[in-house]
Enzyme design. Sequence first.
Site, PDB file in Angstrom:
ATOM      1  N   CYS A  86       1.422  47.720 -28.630  1.00  0.00           N
ATOM      2  CA  CYS A  86       0.097  48.064 -28.121  1.00  0.00           C
ATOM      3  C   CYS A  86      -0.396  46.981 -27.152  1.00  0.00           C
ATOM      4  CB  CYS A  86      -0.877  48.302 -29.274  1.00  0.00           C
ATOM      5  SG  CYS A  86      -2.360  49.238 -28.783  1.00  0.00           S
ATOM      6  N   HIS A 176       1.643  52.179 -32.742  1.00  0.00           N
ATOM      7  CA  HIS A 176       1.745  51.168 -33.802  1.00  0.00           C
ATOM      8  C   HIS A 176       2.853  51.540 -34.790  1.00  0.00           C
ATOM      9  CE1 HIS A 176      -1.757  48.555 -32.997  1.00  0.00           C
ATOM     10  NE2 HIS A 176      -2.249  49.639 -32.418  1.00  0.00           N
ATOM     11  N   GLU A 178       4.039  49.717 -37.090  1.00  0.00           N
ATOM     12  CA  GLU A 178       3.875  49.027 -38.372  1.00  0.00           C
ATOM     13  C   GLU A 178       3.089  49.829 -39.398  1.00  0.00           C
ATOM     14  OE1 GLU A 178       0.541  47.227 -35.748  1.00  0.00           O
ATOM     15  OE2 GLU A 178       2.380  48.392 -35.547  1.00  0.00           O
ATOM     16  N   SER A 230      -4.449  30.992 -65.165  1.00  0.00           N
ATOM     17  CA  SER A 230      -5.423  32.012 -65.558  1.00  0.00           C
ATOM     18  C   SER A 230      -4.790  33.107 -66.400  1.00  0.00           C
ATOM     19  CB  SER A 230      -6.043  32.638 -64.308  1.00  0.00           C
ATOM     20  OG  SER A 230      -5.076  33.394 -63.599  1.00  0.00           O
ATOM     21  N   GLY A 231      -3.468  33.197 -66.361  1.00  0.00           N
ATOM     22  CA  GLY A 231      -2.795  34.307 -67.013  1.00  0.00           C
ATOM     23  C   GLY A 231      -2.490  35.423 -66.044  1.00  0.00           C
ATOM     24  N   GLY A 232      -2.983  35.299 -64.802  1.00  0.00           N
ATOM     25  CA  GLY A 232      -2.657  36.273 -63.769  1.00  0.00           C
ATOM     26  C   GLY A 232      -1.266  36.033 -63.215  1.00  0.00           C
ATOM     27  N   VAL A 233      -0.772  36.980 -62.441  1.00  0.00           N
ATOM     28  CA  VAL A 233       0.590  36.898 -61.922  1.00  0.00           C
ATOM     29  C   VAL A 233       0.755  35.709 -60.981  1.00  0.00           C
ATOM     30  CG1 VAL A 233       2.347  38.085 -60.547  1.00  0.00           C
ATOM     31  CG2 VAL A 233       0.987  39.373 -62.191  1.00  0.00           C
ATOM     32  N   ASP A 234      -0.195  35.506 -60.064  1.00  0.00           N
ATOM     33  CA  ASP A 234      -0.049  34.459 -59.046  1.00  0.00           C
ATOM     34  C   ASP A 234       0.037  33.065 -59.665  1.00  0.00           C
ATOM     35  OD1 ASP A 234      -0.332  36.603 -57.361  1.00  0.00           O
ATOM     36  OD2 ASP A 234      -2.397  36.144 -56.799  1.00  0.00           O
ATOM     37  N   SER A 235      -0.930  32.715 -60.504  1.00  0.00           N
ATOM     38  CA  SER A 235      -0.926  31.373 -61.091  1.00  0.00           C
ATOM     39  C   SER A 235       0.256  31.190 -62.036  1.00  0.00           C
ATOM     40  CB  SER A 235      -2.248  31.094 -61.823  1.00  0.00           C
ATOM     41  OG  SER A 235      -2.389  31.912 -62.964  1.00  0.00           O
ATOM     42  N   SER A 236       0.674  32.266 -62.702  1.00  0.00           N
ATOM     43  CA  SER A 236       1.797  32.177 -63.638  1.00  0.00           C
ATOM     44  C   SER A 236       3.110  31.914 -62.915  1.00  0.00           C
ATOM     45  CB  SER A 236       1.905  33.471 -64.457  1.00  0.00           C
ATOM     46  OG  SER A 236       0.735  33.687 -65.213  1.00  0.00           O
TER      47      SER A 236
END
Length: 520
Positions: A86, A176, A178, A230-236
């Site tokens: 584009c 586009h 994408e 935190s127990g979340g995926v990212d921090s774990s």
Amino acid sequence: MTQTAQPDTVLIVDFGSQVTQLIARRVREAGVYCEIVPFQSADAGFKRLQPKAVILSGSPASTVDEGSPRAPQIIFDSGVPVFGICYGQQTMCMQLGGKVESGHHREFGRAFLDVNKDCALFEGLWSSGSRHQVWMSHGDRVTALPDGFEVVATSSNAPYAFIADEKRKYYGVQFHPEVVHTPDGAKLIGNFIHNIAGIKGDWSMSAYRAKAVQAIRDQVGDKRVICALSGGVDSSVAALLIHEAVGDQLTCILVDHGLMRKDEAANVVAMFSEHYNLHLLHVDASERFIGELEGVSDPETKRKIIGRLFIETFEEEAKKLGGADFLGQGTLYPDVIESVSFTGGPSVTIKSHHNVGGLPERMNMQLVEPLRELFKDEVRALGKELGLPDSFIGRHPFPGPGLAIRCPGGITREKLEILREADAIYLDEIRKAGLYDAIWQAFAVLLPVQTVGVMGDGRTYEFVCALRAVTSVDGMTADFYHYDMEFLGRAATRIINEVRGINRVVYDVTSKPPGTIEWE
């Protein structure tokens, strides 16, 4: 963690498009590493990455306006393949001697492309004489080609919809590729990467894991790291990766604010302490948090109280440990990409993790961010690579403020317990029905409303529970999940019968927009 120069990298020059991240997603899906760099620093980015190919993004800017963004000349002098999308097509044409004008008829939405010439980029996909659906979003258009280019496909309002200079391996499209609305778009990008640029596509999570572990070791040395878990995926996933790199030099702190789901804190502690032998400090700060939150009804005030108390609690516990030189964070790639202002300098909006914002500066620590080059789905793949169970990796998103924003109005410990039990039953029914993985996010909300009911021979006056479930790809837009009525009846009956304090259940059928996924 800084990405060093690597031979098989694609550089994406961002001119401010709202969908530039989708380009990166398509490149990553093709098994190739890429980085997004704002046009203002693309020259330095090119020298740093030494890419095998360059993709120029779209933009809300107009190439015909004075001072509009341009690609650095080093890209065209380097001899690497270039794919302009584009605005990227238009600026490439202008910079190489072509012409662009404001379109007489703007083209937005679905369009059809007529292929009138075979092209190396079409191999195994399109052929001369075929027609294909694409997604357009442009006001300007190319009106004269630079030397060496030819038209390979057109649309009703874009006579230069797909252009190519096969000798220099320059390609430009007015549409586009994408976005999902261009069905063959991902394959076109894949052809550019693999067939034109000759990149193998061997970037994998196992390779990333090895590189990340070494980078953490190089950065941390023999110093100590603390990480907010935190127990979340990212921090774990971040914690496990750091632990693999430096072992006992890492201490994780789980601040339990009393706003987590049923048994969540205990389950997280058990998993990380017993199965991963990770040094984890579980801090029960629920009295402190709920004490300050009690009676607070404004959602933004709730968030600010939770954020402030988290920082204070984390800081206190970290000091008890004797401090550390590094703070581990689960920052993801979308959080660190610079937003681009095409009218001035780069507008850098690097988000802080909602829990640890401000901590590095307050505690004089350096950040360790081993996930900062990854998208969310890649973090899940890395978690699987590290051995996290599928049941954990595939968990629905959970907000940092926890149940506080699923309990509109004033918070009390009693209301949180009622909500926690209702939410657990609802999620249990979803899992029993085999629906959990088909839903992006599901949860219960305890409304600040009481209604009259009849249970047995007695009259009740208890709370209303709202059930929420949505489908989504990225959380930016969402549609409510279409349960059958039998499921809703079963879930409602269990909640009313098993949770003391609820006598009515309703289902939220609001999409996003106009609503948000969470109620607060």
